[in-house]
Enzyme design. Structure first.
Site, PDB file in Angstrom:
ATOM      1  N   ASP A  81      -2.762   1.378  10.517  1.00  0.00           N
ATOM      2  CA  ASP A  81      -3.936   2.222  10.763  1.00  0.00           C
ATOM      3  C   ASP A  81      -4.292   2.200  12.240  1.00  0.00           C
ATOM      4  OD1 ASP A  81      -4.253   1.967   7.721  1.00  0.00           O
ATOM      5  OD2 ASP A  81      -5.777   3.420   8.344  1.00  0.00           O
ATOM      6  N   CYS A 114       0.838  -1.202   0.000  1.00  0.00           N
ATOM      7  CA  CYS A 114       0.000   0.000   0.000  1.00  0.00           C
ATOM      8  C   CYS A 114       0.874   1.253   0.000  1.00  0.00           C
ATOM      9  CB  CYS A 114      -0.978  -0.008   1.174  1.00  0.00           C
ATOM     10  SG  CYS A 114      -2.273   1.252   1.019  1.00  0.00           S
TER      11      CYS A 114
HETATM   12  C1  RUB Z   1      -3.490   3.328   3.865  1.00  0.00           C
HETATM   13  C2  RUB Z   1      -2.781   2.333   4.694  1.00  0.00           C
HETATM   14  C3  RUB Z   1      -1.460   2.758   5.268  1.00  0.00           C
HETATM   15  C4  RUB Z   1      -1.684   3.256   6.704  1.00  0.00           C
HETATM   16  C5  RUB Z   1      -0.445   3.948   7.260  1.00  0.00           C
HETATM   17  O1  RUB Z   1      -4.829   2.944   3.614  1.00  0.00           O
HETATM   18  O2  RUB Z   1      -3.252   1.252   4.980  1.00  0.00           O
HETATM   19  O3  RUB Z   1      -0.570   1.673   5.318  1.00  0.00           O
HETATM   20  O4  RUB Z   1      -2.763   4.165   6.736  1.00  0.00           O
HETATM   21  O5  RUB Z   1      -0.169   5.102   6.516  1.00  0.00           O
HETATM   22  P1  RUB Z   1      -5.816   3.973   2.859  1.00  0.00           P
HETATM   23  P2  RUB Z   1       0.748   6.274   7.127  1.00  0.00           P
HETATM   24  O6  RUB Z   1      -5.170   4.310   1.561  1.00  0.00           O
HETATM   25  O7  RUB Z   1      -7.096   3.204   2.725  1.00  0.00           O
HETATM   26  O8  RUB Z   1      -5.982   5.174   3.760  1.00  0.00           O
HETATM   27  O9  RUB Z   1       2.052   5.620   7.478  1.00  0.00           O
HETATM   28  O10 RUB Z   1       0.868   7.253   5.992  1.00  0.00           O
HETATM   29  O11 RUB Z   1       0.041   6.839   8.306  1.00  0.00           O
END
Ligand code: RUB
Length: 309
Positions: free
Chosen positions: A196, A127
């Site tokens: 998350d 992701c």
């Molecule tokens: C994004 C996702 C990321 C986490 C951490 O999912 O799963 O791995 O949110 O991101 P979506 P960060 O695209 O559905 O929001 O490290 O930027 O907080």
């Protein structure tokens, strides 16, 4: 309700603002802007209005506890406010502090995680996590020589953002489809993903497919590390609450939303990775085991554990 609240909630819901860290800061920042523009009310009306604003922001996406933690940190002193002026400055100060601590945490994580990367490493990420990418960019800035495989991350294809960012940072990056994870795992020696939500038992909730990456890494003996600010640790799980996994529409899975007759689509956005697959959480407090998450949460919330709901 004001435009800034409705617009921010809409941007988060429609994923124009996404990623747990960013959406938490955006939600808190919306409350701060709303407060700065608040005119002519009483303390009572402000309390009602800011609670309604917080509820609208919180309803935008249900899974990332970073948003809940940010909003609750910002409104933490609500029961102590005695005047409207005090209330306005409390929301502004606490909201600004949350956002700057969150940004500071991201840069500490980048430095901590970069120490874990050595020349010749082949990394995998899933992701698009700003925390995970921050580490890779910092390691590159330090002159380390490594490669990254990045998953496409269906259905939203956030992997495209990831590979673009890494390529722009001059990092050797290869994109794969999600189902190629096991095939490439024999080439990988470390996985970095974001979070998350992290439960008090050290389980990870992150983008759908993360748990499959983790189990493939486990099978191949590959280190699986999670890059996360500790404001993604969920105090709600201390009192036994489970984490709501967001489900989104069929149109995100089936192009144009055209599902053949009699076909149902299930589109869960996140999944749960058991702590046994996780080597470490890379946080602004240092690198810790999944078993340490409980201690961080308990010490932070010892006085108001029952108010975490
Ligand atoms: C994004 C996702 C990321 C986490 C951490 O999912 O799963 O791995 O949110 O991101 P979506 P960060 O695209 O559905 O929001 O490290 O930027 O907080």
């Amino acid at each position: 309700m004001s435009d800034i609240i409705a617009d921010t909630a809409d941007e988060i819901r429609t994923m124009r603002i996404r990623g747990a860290g960013r959406l938490a800061r955006a939600g808190v920042n919306a409350l701060v802007c709303y407060t700065q523009r608040y005119t002519g009310g009483t303390l009572k009306s402000f309390k009602e209005d800011i609670s309604r604003a917080a509820d609208i922001i919180l309803a935008s996406r249900p899974t990332a506890v970073s948003l809940w933690n940010g909003i609750h940190e910002t409104l933490e002193e609500k029961d102590l406010w005695e005047t409207l002026e005090e209330a306005l400055s409390s929301v502004e100060d606490r909201g600004r502090t949350f956002c700057s601590m969150s940004e500071k945490a991201a840069s500490i994580i980048a430095e901590e995680g970069a120490k874990m990367i050595v020349d010749g490493d082949v990394l995998l990420t899933h992701c698009n996590s700003s925390a995970a990418l921050g580490i890779m960019k910092e390691a590159k800035r330090q002159g380390k020589d490594f490669k990254v495989y990045a998953t496409e991350s269906r259905p939203w294809r956030q992997g495209l953002i990831t590979v673009t960012e890494l390529a722009e940072a001059d990092i050797d990056v290869t994109m794969i489809v999600d189902s190629a994870v096991r095939t490439v795992m024999s080439r990988i020696n470390r996985v970095f993903v974001g979070a998350d939500t992290v439960t008090s038992a050290g389980m990870l909730i992150n983008k759908i497919g993360t748990s499959q990456v983790a189990s493939a890494a486990f099978e191949y003996g590959v280190q699986f590390d999670v890059c996360t600010e500790t404001f993604k640790f969920s105090p709600k799980t201390l009192v036994g609450e489970t984490v709501t996994i967001e489900e989104r529409g069929a149109d995100e899975v089936v192009t144009g939303g055209k599902v053949p007759a009699k076909v149902k689509v299930f589109n869960p956005v996140f999944d749960i990775t058991p702590s046994k697959y996780i080597n470490a959480y890379v946080t602004e407090l240092g690198v810790m085991s999944p078993g340490s998450v409980y201690g961080v949460l308990a010490s932070r919330h010892e006085n108001n554990i029952l108010r975490t709901r």
